[in-house]
Design an enzyme around this catalytic site. Sequence first.
Site, PDB file in Angstrom:
ATOM      1  N   ASP A 180     -62.999  14.695 -22.023  1.00 23.07           N
ATOM      2  CA  ASP A 180     -63.898  15.059 -21.441  1.00 23.07           C
ATOM      3  C   ASP A 180     -64.822  15.826 -21.255  1.00 23.07           C
ATOM      4  O   ASP A 180     -64.281  16.469 -20.687  1.00 23.07           O
ATOM      5  CB  ASP A 180     -64.499  13.707 -20.614  1.00 23.07           C
ATOM      6  CG  ASP A 180     -64.077  12.478 -20.100  1.00 23.07           C
ATOM      7  OD1 ASP A 180     -64.099  11.862 -21.579  1.00 23.07           O
ATOM      8  OD2 ASP A 180     -63.882  11.517 -19.267  1.00 23.07           O
ATOM      9  N   LYS A 181     -65.752  15.988 -21.280  1.00 27.67           N
ATOM     10  CA  LYS A 181     -66.805  17.155 -20.670  1.00 27.67           C
ATOM     11  C   LYS A 181     -65.875  18.106 -19.627  1.00 27.67           C
ATOM     12  O   LYS A 181     -66.202  18.843 -19.481  1.00 27.67           O
ATOM     13  CB  LYS A 181     -67.680  17.461 -20.920  1.00 27.67           C
ATOM     14  CG  LYS A 181     -69.410  18.524 -20.586  1.00 27.67           C
ATOM     15  CD  LYS A 181     -70.445  18.180 -20.615  1.00 27.67           C
ATOM     16  CE  LYS A 181     -71.821  19.387 -19.618  1.00 27.67           C
ATOM     17  NZ  LYS A 181     -72.299  19.467 -20.198  1.00 27.67           N
TER      18      LYS A 181
END
Length: 326
Positions: free
Chosen positions: A137-138
């Site tokens: 995830d970011k």
Amino acid sequence: MTVIVAGDEGSPRLDRVLAARLPELSRSRLKALILAGQVSLREAAVRDPAYHVTAGDTITIDVPDAVPAEPAAEAIPLTIVYEDDDIIVIDKPAGLVVHPAAGHETGTLVNALIAHCGASLSGIGGVKRPGIVHRLDKDTTGLMVVAKNDHAHASLSAQFADHGRTGAMERGYLAFAWGVPHRPHGTINAAIDRHPHARDKMAVRPRGREAITHYEVMESFIGRDGKPVASLIACHLETGRTHQIRVHLAHLGHPLMGDAVYGPHFKTKANQLAPGARAALDQLGRQALHAYLLVIEHPHTGEIMRWESELPEDLSLLGEALRAAL
């Protein structure tokens, strides 16, 4: 590529059979190939992803040569922990999106990799995802491996699809979570699918895809009232679903600290933190999750390779602040 239907793929649908048998190709890539007439059965193109195949059918997939990646090269600094002609392992910082998508067409890891590797990245993952075989995830930090050629891509994709069940591949994460699980270690076996109402979220759902997370409580931390308020948990994945650890720990009743998506109702818990820990959490501004361990079999040499990454500074400061309150 040629696939002979075994009949045990879990579904008779053409797209799902191919997804089960060809993990090196993403589902979106396979669908695009089907719609483009690149998938044939008995020498006739099949353009319907939902077409039902039967055991013994021979499917032919014509995968065009990889086209140049559309994303542009960008001089984004990378922390490289290992690199050779086949793979590159990076320690991803928080805030870096892995590949271009709606709202994030530039400034991604792919843009940085194109600048660093040039044309050597594998193209089998499709135009937008050259070399990418898994993602974080970011706002999750930690170790990622990227394929630099198609052979490496196929090998790594197979390893990630197997998730270490029959091979050496292993992925480990460190998570700061609210509260302390009743059991010091255990397994969360709960299927995951898209949330029925919020499409940007995942949720535990009975008819979802199998998802298994093994966990162990490494430390527990006391709040201002003298009761356990948080814990450091090591998680090891047996499957790789979107947001798996975040969803599973929230399902267990212990969402990640700083997770605004799966743990917003735990904000009042911050009142139980000592001032230093609360300040560290406020400064974190993301979910407290770090991919600290990566073990793979090298695609070319077969060597078992292992990397570990220390907690980044923001999570290290959070841990120190939580310990200081003991």
